[in-house]
Design an enzyme around this catalytic site. Structure first.
Site, PDB file in Angstrom:
ATOM      1  N   LYS A  90       0.908  -1.223   0.097  1.00  0.00           N
ATOM      2  CA  LYS A  90      -0.128  -0.205   0.091  1.00  0.00           C
ATOM      3  C   LYS A  90       0.978   1.280  -0.005  1.00  0.00           C
ATOM      4  O   LYS A  90       0.277   2.303   0.096  1.00  0.00           O
ATOM      5  CB  LYS A  90      -0.866   0.083   1.140  1.00  0.00           C
ATOM      6  CG  LYS A  90      -1.898  -1.000   1.333  1.00  0.00           C
ATOM      7  CD  LYS A  90      -2.918  -0.594   2.224  1.00  0.00           C
ATOM      8  CE  LYS A  90      -2.472  -0.863   3.555  1.00  0.00           C
ATOM      9  NZ  LYS A  90      -3.647  -0.972   4.836  1.00  0.00           N
TER      10      LYS A  90
ATOM     11  N   LYS B  90       3.029   2.348   2.255  1.00  0.00           N
ATOM     12  CA  LYS B  90       2.851   2.816   3.769  1.00  0.00           C
ATOM     13  C   LYS B  90       3.987   1.922   4.666  1.00  0.00           C
ATOM     14  O   LYS B  90       4.353   0.887   4.363  1.00  0.00           O
ATOM     15  CB  LYS B  90       1.639   2.306   4.440  1.00  0.00           C
ATOM     16  CG  LYS B  90       0.432   3.095   3.873  1.00  0.00           C
ATOM     17  CD  LYS B  90      -0.733   2.767   5.072  1.00  0.00           C
ATOM     18  CE  LYS B  90      -1.757   3.641   4.777  1.00  0.00           C
ATOM     19  NZ  LYS B  90      -2.850   3.763   5.753  1.00  0.00           N
TER      20      LYS B  90
HETATM   21  N1  C2G Z   1     -10.232   6.266   8.994  1.00  0.00           N
HETATM   22  C1  C2G Z   1     -11.284   7.361   9.233  1.00  0.00           C
HETATM   23  N2  C2G Z   1     -10.941   8.713   9.217  1.00  0.00           N
HETATM   24  C2  C2G Z   1      -9.575   8.973   9.321  1.00  0.00           C
HETATM   25  C3  C2G Z   1      -8.701   7.981   9.099  1.00  0.00           C
HETATM   26  C4  C2G Z   1      -9.080   6.838   9.005  1.00  0.00           C
HETATM   27  O1  C2G Z   1     -12.386   6.835   9.207  1.00  0.00           O
HETATM   28  N3  C2G Z   1      -9.604  10.465   9.597  1.00  0.00           N
HETATM   29  C5  C2G Z   1     -10.465   5.051   8.681  1.00  0.00           C
HETATM   30  C6  C2G Z   1     -10.216   4.625   7.221  1.00  0.00           C
HETATM   31  O2  C2G Z   1     -10.985   4.895   6.305  1.00  0.00           O
HETATM   32  C7  C2G Z   1      -9.937   3.065   7.422  1.00  0.00           C
HETATM   33  C8  C2G Z   1      -9.775   2.957   8.854  1.00  0.00           C
HETATM   34  O3  C2G Z   1      -9.901   4.209   9.400  1.00  0.00           O
HETATM   35  O4  C2G Z   1     -11.542   2.458   7.197  1.00  0.00           O
HETATM   36  C9  C2G Z   1      -8.190   2.875   8.873  1.00  0.00           C
HETATM   37  O5  C2G Z   1      -7.442   3.526   8.222  1.00  0.00           O
HETATM   38  P1  C2G Z   1      -5.832   3.181   7.723  1.00  0.00           P
HETATM   39  O6  C2G Z   1      -5.066   2.436   8.985  1.00  0.00           O
HETATM   40  O7  C2G Z   1      -5.454   4.493   7.000  1.00  0.00           O
HETATM   41  O8  C2G Z   1      -6.204   1.931   6.734  1.00  0.00           O
HETATM   42  P2  C2G Z   1      -6.202   1.935   5.258  1.00  0.00           P
HETATM   43  O9  C2G Z   1      -4.561   2.164   4.815  1.00  0.00           O
HETATM   44  O10 C2G Z   1      -7.076   2.645   4.586  1.00  0.00           O
HETATM   45  O11 C2G Z   1      -6.263   0.261   4.940  1.00  0.00           O
HETATM   46  O12 C2G Z   1      -7.348  -3.787   2.527  1.00  0.00           O
HETATM   47  C10 C2G Z   1      -7.813  -2.189   2.725  1.00  0.00           C
HETATM   48  C11 C2G Z   1      -6.876  -1.446   3.528  1.00  0.00           C
HETATM   49  O13 C2G Z   1      -5.844  -2.300   4.365  1.00  0.00           O
HETATM   50  C12 C2G Z   1      -7.430  -0.345   4.493  1.00  0.00           C
END
Ligand code: C2G
Length: 136
Positions: A44, A46
């Protein structure tokens, strides 16, 4: 029992994450979080500050989370939904549309992201304050 699943990295856990988990859990009776491993984070683009085990420990301490499993493969969602008898796939709406293909297996819900907070913003703000301190 309505089972919900969500996926994410959950690094530097913050209130936007908590609000997502709370709303996802409220869609059913049991919430599974598939937590991104370091390998899939690389996929991803990250790099998590906290290790998988540290992030897992924190998620397992949250009242809205019933089970944490590893997300180690981008393509595991279908088999997870079948294996864990999931009724609802929920995730933040920054992914809107990306997981509609799961509709054939379960309900797909995109929850509004929390504005004003993100792991990236936390890192950037901390860097800025460290630079300001150096200049003082
Ligand atoms: N999130 C949110 N508000 C934020 C930050 C994050 O609602 N200000 C939500 C994201 O939309 C996600 C969850 O928190 O649903 C986790 O965010 P991340 O750790 O950034 O995950 P992500 O990289 O989006 O991983 O297979 C799918 C991926 O693994 C999703």
């Amino acid at each position: 029992m309505r089972r919900v699943i969500t996926y994410g990295t959950y690094d530097l856990l913050h209130w936007g994450h908590i609000r997502l988990l709370k709303r996802a859990r409220a869609l059913g009776d049991y919430l599974i979080v598939a937590l991104s491993t370091d390998e899939i984070n690389e996929f991803k683009g990250k790099k998590a500050y906290h290790s998988y085990q540290e992030r897992k420990l924190m998620l397992e301490s949250i009242r809205y989370v019933d089970l944490v499993i590893p997300e180690s493969d981008w393509e595991q969602k279908r088999s997870d939904i079948t294996k864990y008898e999931v009724d609802i796939f929920a995730i933040g709406d920054d992914w809107k549309g990306k997981f509609d293909y799961l509709n054939e297996l379960c309900e797909v819900v995109y929850l509004p992201r929390t504005e004003g907070v993100s792991t990236t913003k936390i890192k950037r703000d901390l860097e800025k304050s460290a630079i300001r301190k150096k200049k003082d």
